[in-house]
Design a protein around this motif. Structure first.
Motif, mmCIF file in Angstrom:
data_model
loop_
_atom_site.group_PDB
_atom_site.id
_atom_site.type_symbol
_atom_site.label_atom_id
_atom_site.label_comp_id
_atom_site.label_asym_id
_atom_site.label_seq_id
_atom_site.Cartn_x
_atom_site.Cartn_y
_atom_site.Cartn_z
ATOM 1 N N UNK A 7 47.667 50.179 39.786
ATOM 2 C CA UNK A 7 48.198 48.488 40.234
ATOM 3 C C UNK A 7 48.320 48.879 40.685
ATOM 4 N N UNK A 8 48.755 49.294 42.059
ATOM 5 C CA UNK A 8 49.252 48.036 43.504
ATOM 6 C C UNK A 8 47.653 48.138 44.389
ATOM 7 N N UNK A 9 46.942 49.393 43.877
ATOM 8 C CA UNK A 9 45.415 48.845 44.680
ATOM 9 C C UNK A 9 44.441 46.790 43.699
ATOM 10 N N UNK A 10 44.758 47.299 42.744
ATOM 11 C CA UNK A 10 44.832 45.990 42.107
ATOM 12 C C UNK A 10 44.838 44.716 42.627
ATOM 13 N N UNK A 11 46.956 44.881 42.818
ATOM 14 C CA UNK A 11 47.278 44.186 43.222
ATOM 15 C C UNK A 11 46.704 43.730 44.604
ATOM 16 N N UNK A 12 46.836 45.165 45.257
ATOM 17 C CA UNK A 12 46.156 44.285 46.640
ATOM 18 C C UNK A 12 45.188 43.618 46.744
ATOM 19 N N UNK A 13 44.399 44.165 46.191
ATOM 20 C CA UNK A 13 43.220 43.310 46.780
ATOM 21 C C UNK A 13 42.758 41.861 45.487
ATOM 22 N N UNK A 14 43.449 41.994 44.480
ATOM 23 C CA UNK A 14 43.750 40.159 44.173
ATOM 24 C C UNK A 14 44.406 38.945 45.013
ATOM 25 N N UNK A 15 45.602 39.800 45.892
ATOM 26 C CA UNK A 15 46.665 39.349 46.783
ATOM 27 C C UNK A 15 45.601 39.541 47.955
ATOM 28 N N UNK A 16 44.701 40.054 48.184
ATOM 29 C CA UNK A 16 43.751 39.468 49.473
ATOM 30 C C UNK A 16 42.580 38.364 49.152
ATOM 31 N N UNK A 17 42.241 39.249 47.920
ATOM 32 C CA UNK A 17 41.100 37.783 47.786
ATOM 33 C C UNK A 17 41.900 36.214 47.542
ATOM 34 N N UNK A 18 42.995 35.846 47.168
ATOM 35 C CA UNK A 18 43.626 34.825 46.827
ATOM 36 C C UNK A 18 44.003 34.673 48.502
ATOM 37 N N UNK A 19 43.655 35.226 49.294
ATOM 38 C CA UNK A 19 45.140 35.155 50.925
ATOM 39 C C UNK A 19 43.424 34.387 51.471
ATOM 40 N N UNK A 20 42.528 35.366 50.659
ATOM 41 C CA UNK A 20 40.821 34.129 51.325
ATOM 42 C C UNK A 20 40.652 33.422 51.028
ATOM 43 N N UNK A 21 40.370 33.264 49.801
ATOM 44 C CA UNK A 21 40.402 31.663 49.234
ATOM 45 C C UNK A 21 41.764 30.496 49.652
#
Length: 78
Positions: A7-21
């Motif tokens: 769950x933490x890894x999934x959230x991290x990948x979502x936040x990284x994608x958000x940062x990239x956007x």
């Protein structure tokens, strides 16, 4: 524990994608003369650091190197 780690890894990948956007120009936009802001980049960067720290702690716990590990203690009454 594996569920929490995933769950933490999934959230991290979502936040990284958000940062990239946000970095590619998706932070603010205008519609009909109104300007809208989607997210605050500093808050997202802060959350990424927090999630990375939590993932490291969770991985350490799964390897048996958690913070609160006690071993070899024998209470004695003298």
């Amino acid at each position: 524990m594996a569920g929490r780690l995933e769950e933490l890894r999934l959230r991290l990948s979502q936040y990284i994608a958000c940062e990239s956007a946000i970095l590619s120009g998706a932070q603010t936009y205008s519609i009909a003369g109104r300007s809208l802001t989607r997210a605050n980049l500093s808050e997202i960067a802060e959350m990424i650091k927090y999630l990375e720290k939590e993932i490291a702690a969770e991985e350490a716990r799964s390897r048996g190197r958690g913070r609160n590990k006690v071993f070899g203690v024998i209470p004695r009454d003298f």
